[in-house]
Design an enzyme around this catalytic site. Structure first.
Site, PDB file in Angstrom:
ATOM      1  N   LYS A 178      -1.958   8.927  -0.839  1.00 39.47           N
ATOM      2  CA  LYS A 178      -2.432  10.270  -1.195  1.00 39.47           C
ATOM      3  C   LYS A 178      -2.872  10.265  -2.656  1.00 39.47           C
ATOM      4  O   LYS A 178      -2.061  10.286  -3.573  1.00 39.47           O
ATOM      5  CB  LYS A 178      -1.347  11.337  -0.995  1.00 39.47           C
ATOM      6  CG  LYS A 178      -1.998  12.705  -0.952  1.00 39.47           C
ATOM      7  CD  LYS A 178      -1.275  13.831  -1.610  1.00 39.47           C
ATOM      8  CE  LYS A 178      -1.144  13.846  -3.070  1.00 39.47           C
ATOM      9  NZ  LYS A 178      -2.350  14.249  -3.829  1.00 39.47           N
ATOM     10  N   GLU A 252       7.131   5.939 -11.084  1.00 40.89           N
ATOM     11  CA  GLU A 252       6.489   5.547 -12.343  1.00 40.89           C
ATOM     12  C   GLU A 252       6.034   6.827 -13.006  1.00 40.89           C
ATOM     13  O   GLU A 252       5.048   7.426 -12.580  1.00 40.89           O
ATOM     14  CB  GLU A 252       5.283   4.642 -12.054  1.00 40.89           C
ATOM     15  CG  GLU A 252       5.652   3.302 -11.474  1.00 40.89           C
ATOM     16  CD  GLU A 252       6.321   2.372 -12.481  1.00 40.89           C
ATOM     17  OE1 GLU A 252       6.356   2.708 -13.683  1.00 40.89           O
ATOM     18  OE2 GLU A 252       6.819   1.333 -12.053  1.00 40.89           O
ATOM     19  N   CYS A 286      -0.290   6.599 -19.326  1.00 38.35           N
ATOM     20  CA  CYS A 286       1.169   6.771 -19.422  1.00 38.35           C
ATOM     21  C   CYS A 286       1.744   5.896 -20.525  1.00 38.35           C
ATOM     22  O   CYS A 286       2.724   6.256 -21.163  1.00 38.35           O
ATOM     23  CB  CYS A 286       1.815   6.444 -18.090  1.00 38.35           C
ATOM     24  SG  CYS A 286       1.351   4.819 -17.493  1.00 38.35           S
ATOM     25  N   GLU A 382       4.878  14.807 -23.513  1.00 41.96           N
ATOM     26  CA  GLU A 382       3.697  13.990 -23.238  1.00 41.96           C
ATOM     27  C   GLU A 382       2.442  14.877 -23.281  1.00 41.96           C
ATOM     28  O   GLU A 382       2.311  15.801 -22.484  1.00 41.96           O
ATOM     29  CB  GLU A 382       3.851  13.368 -21.849  1.00 41.96           C
ATOM     30  CG  GLU A 382       2.841  12.320 -21.545  1.00 41.96           C
ATOM     31  CD  GLU A 382       3.012  11.734 -20.148  1.00 41.96           C
ATOM     32  OE1 GLU A 382       3.390  12.485 -19.235  1.00 41.96           O
ATOM     33  OE2 GLU A 382       2.749  10.534 -19.981  1.00 41.96           O
TER      34      GLU A 382
HETATM   35  P1  NAD Z   1       1.362  14.929 -11.167  1.00 41.94           P
HETATM   36  O1  NAD Z   1       2.816  14.677 -11.128  1.00 41.94           O
HETATM   37  O2  NAD Z   1       0.894  16.311 -11.375  1.00 41.94           O
HETATM   38  O3  NAD Z   1       0.676  14.449  -9.805  1.00 41.94           O
HETATM   39  C1  NAD Z   1       0.808  13.123  -9.336  1.00 41.94           C
HETATM   40  C2  NAD Z   1       0.516  13.115  -7.847  1.00 41.94           C
HETATM   41  O4  NAD Z   1       1.549  13.812  -7.171  1.00 41.94           O
HETATM   42  C3  NAD Z   1      -0.793  13.774  -7.445  1.00 41.94           C
HETATM   43  O5  NAD Z   1      -1.374  13.013  -6.405  1.00 41.94           O
HETATM   44  C4  NAD Z   1      -0.328  15.132  -6.951  1.00 41.94           C
HETATM   45  O6  NAD Z   1      -1.227  15.736  -6.042  1.00 41.94           O
HETATM   46  C5  NAD Z   1       0.962  14.745  -6.253  1.00 41.94           C
HETATM   47  N1  NAD Z   1       1.929  15.838  -6.045  1.00 41.94           N
HETATM   48  C6  NAD Z   1       1.993  17.049  -6.662  1.00 41.94           C
HETATM   49  N2  NAD Z   1       3.049  17.758  -6.182  1.00 41.94           N
HETATM   50  C7  NAD Z   1       3.660  16.972  -5.253  1.00 41.94           C
HETATM   51  C8  NAD Z   1       4.819  17.138  -4.435  1.00 41.94           C
HETATM   52  N3  NAD Z   1       5.568  18.247  -4.466  1.00 41.94           N
HETATM   53  N4  NAD Z   1       5.177  16.126  -3.624  1.00 41.94           N
HETATM   54  C9  NAD Z   1       4.456  14.971  -3.597  1.00 41.94           C
HETATM   55  N5  NAD Z   1       3.348  14.766  -4.342  1.00 41.94           N
HETATM   56  C10 NAD Z   1       2.954  15.768  -5.168  1.00 41.94           C
HETATM   57  O7  NAD Z   1       0.785  13.944 -12.263  1.00 41.94           O
HETATM   58  P2  NAD Z   1      -0.696  13.862 -12.797  1.00 41.94           P
HETATM   59  O8  NAD Z   1      -0.909  15.028 -13.705  1.00 41.94           O
HETATM   60  O9  NAD Z   1      -1.628  13.637 -11.655  1.00 41.94           O
HETATM   61  O10 NAD Z   1      -0.649  12.496 -13.644  1.00 41.94           O
HETATM   62  C11 NAD Z   1      -0.240  12.445 -14.950  1.00 41.94           C
HETATM   63  C12 NAD Z   1       1.166  11.906 -15.041  1.00 41.94           C
HETATM   64  O11 NAD Z   1       1.243  10.620 -14.416  1.00 41.94           O
HETATM   65  C13 NAD Z   1       1.570  11.679 -16.461  1.00 41.94           C
HETATM   66  O12 NAD Z   1       2.880  12.153 -16.668  1.00 41.94           O
HETATM   67  C14 NAD Z   1       1.509  10.160 -16.614  1.00 41.94           C
HETATM   68  O13 NAD Z   1       2.310   9.640 -17.635  1.00 41.94           O
HETATM   69  C15 NAD Z   1       1.931   9.703 -15.265  1.00 41.94           C
HETATM   70  N6  NAD Z   1       1.514   8.309 -15.012  1.00 41.94           N
HETATM   71  C16 NAD Z   1       2.468   7.328 -15.013  1.00 41.94           C
HETATM   72  C17 NAD Z   1       2.102   5.996 -14.819  1.00 41.94           C
HETATM   73  C18 NAD Z   1       3.140   4.899 -14.812  1.00 41.94           C
HETATM   74  O14 NAD Z   1       2.851   3.816 -14.345  1.00 41.94           O
HETATM   75  N7  NAD Z   1       4.331   5.138 -15.336  1.00 41.94           N
HETATM   76  C19 NAD Z   1       0.767   5.674 -14.590  1.00 41.94           C
HETATM   77  C20 NAD Z   1      -0.175   6.695 -14.600  1.00 41.94           C
HETATM   78  C21 NAD Z   1       0.218   8.022 -14.805  1.00 41.94           C
END
Ligand code: NAD
Length: 489
Positions: A178, A252, A286, A382
């Protein structure tokens, strides 16, 4: 597989077929450089997620039982397909995500590397033999879980597809991916290329949509393991959903990563690495170098040089391959600008940047905030944008303690010419990855993941395979007769 579309409408990919969502819901994605519509993308509802998980379940036994050497060769072909389509994939990613074309291309080539790397691991997933005495043969085997749910964010969509799907498939699992709602296009294309290369059609499924689609997937009883990359808040919800059926999770999450500049550092090198560490992908990384913690003797010179670099950036649409592209969405653009205001209200100084560009799209200038205290929100939360916070420290302060004084623990960096000082800092830094005299030191081969609230488990490297394999111990009695000693005897 048919890949040419007559419209920019993207349906779900279930069992190798492009299928419309049951309730007919589509959302528009936009080009972050202009705000113009790019595509209409299907939003998967519960019944669509159910179909995708069902397809992945059906494909699982055959894929699990496929000769591991064949699985490996298939994944290697996926890598070749990705390399062959690198220009096309990079163009898709740039249009959807906004990043400069050369960065999108680098993400794509790294996606190919994941498939190559795990292709080679597929036939080396060995168990161990346990020496329990002559009366019993005892050994372990490593078995796949079944259906792997992969939930990805919008900053490295295609690359993170590969980071999770490649090891999942190598270990014999099948997958339902997803992607994030604003950046689903590269995941669809990559899944098509997997099938094209010989991965069974139902073994990789893609269901686009937002949080509700994600929740339907993590809550589905047919999912056997979850890999989530995203924010801490969503990661917590994913973990709660997983707890219902004790489904294993790899999380992650975010980072607020310290980059410590000691007085003996080569300042030009430190500035160059930190510049790249914070402004690559407009800071939507990230593992960005968010917090420069700089000794007071070098503080002024550091600020002067990083400001000079920030001011030299050319911003523009990713397709023109500028130094920096736009932020991914309007919502995120507003959020980053809000953070600059928060910093100013807290007493930080905007040394450069801090404004939106006067043009269409979601462009924010490379920004350096100085006079930052580690207790401020801009030093603790962040921002996920092109905003560097610079924190001075004096001789009576411990920069490692300052670096650790945050809820996150993803990566950390130290800049020093003193090898002992570097190792001592590396030992004490609370982070899953420590870089010495560089930034972004991790590769496809090195384990990557967070301490503290930055996550659970590791991606990349051989360690990632642990998220996709469970251990079975087999005990074979060599003696005749029944009964015998109790285990404690
Ligand atoms: P987010 O948490 O808003 O969304 C991530 C994903 O989760 C999206 O696909 C979203 O649609 C989905 N999602 C939302 N609500 C959900 C739920 N209740 N259940 C399951 N899935 C759900 O994050 P974002 O804004 O898309 O991404 C930014 C974040 O990702 C930042 O905090 C960044 O640091 C982190 N990130 C971490 C890494 C790593 O490897 N540690 C890599 C890239 C990004």
């Amino acid at each position: 597989m048919e890949t040419v579309r007559s419209t920019e409408r993207y349906d779900l990919l279930v069992g190798g077929e492009h299928v419309p969502p049951t309730d007919g819901t589509y959302v528009e994605t936009v080009d972050p450089a202009t705000g113009d519509p790019v595509a209409e993308v299907a939003v998967a509802g519960e019944s669509d997620v159910d179909r995708a998980v069902g397809a992945a379940r059906e494909a699982f036994p055959d894929w699990r039982d496929t000769d591991p050497a064949v699985r490996g060769r298939t994944l290697f072909r996926v890598a070749e397909r990705i390399r062959d389509h690198a220009d096309e994939l990079a163009a898709i990613e740039t249009r959807d995500q906004g990043k400069p074309l050369s960065q999108a291309r680098s993400d794509v080539l790294s996606a190919a590397r994941y498939f190559e790397y795990y292709a080679g691991a597929a036939d080396k997933l060995e168990g161990t033999s346990v020496p329990v005495g002559t009366g019993q043969v005892d050994f372990t085997v490593r078995e796949p879980y079944g259906v792997s749910a992969q939930i990805t964010p919008w900053n490295f969509p295609g690359n993170l597809f590969a980071r999770g799907v490649a090891p999942a498939l190598a270990a014999g699992n099948t997958a339902v991916v997803k992607p994030a709602p604003t950046t689903p296009l590269s995941s669809y294309r990559l899944a098509e290329l997997c099938v094209d290369a010989g991965v069974p059609a139902s073994a990789v499924n893609v269901v686009s949509g937002g949080g509700e689609t994600g929740a339907a997937l993590t809550g589905h009883e047919g999912v056997d393991t979850i890999t989530f990359t995203g924010s801490v808040a969503t990661g917590q919800r994913v973990m709660q959903a997983a707890a219902e059926r004790v489904t294993p999770v790899t999380l992650e999450l975010g980072g607020k990563n310290p980059a410590i500049v000691y007085p003996d550092a080569d300042l030009d090198e430190a500035v160059a690495w930190i510049d790249r560490g914070i402004f690559t992908n407009a800071g939507q990384v990230c593992s960005a170098a968010d917090r420069a913690i700089v000794h007071e003797d070098r503080y002024e010179a550091f600020v002067e040089r990083i400001v000079e670099r920030a001011e030299s950036y050319e911003l523009g649409p990713g397709e023109a391959d500028p130094d920096m592209g736009p932020l991914n969405s309007e919502e995120h653009f507003e959020r980053v600008l809000d953070y600059v205001e928060v910093g100013v209200t807290e007493g930080a100084t905007v040394a450069t940047g801090g404004e939106a560009l006067e043009r269409d799209g979601y462009f924010v200038e490379p920004t350096v905030l100085t006079d930052v205290d580690n207790g401020m929100r801009v030093a603790q939360e962040e921002i996920f944008g092109p905003v560097l916070t610079v924190i001075p420290y004096g001789d009576d302060e411990d920069p490692v303690a300052l670096g650790n004084d945050v809820a996150y623990g993803l990566v950390a960096g130290v800049f020093t010419d003193d090898v002992r000082r570097a190792h001592r800092a590396a030992q004490r830094l609370e982070a899953g990855n420590v870089y010495v005299n560089k930034w972004f030191g991790d590769t496809n081969q090195t384990p990557f993941g967070g301490y503290k609230q930055s996550g659970i488990g590791r991606e990349k490297g051989l360690e990632a395979l642990d998220s996709y394999l469970q251990t079975k111990n087999v005990a074979v009695n060599l003696e005749s007769g029944s009964g015998g000693d109790l285990p404690g005897a």
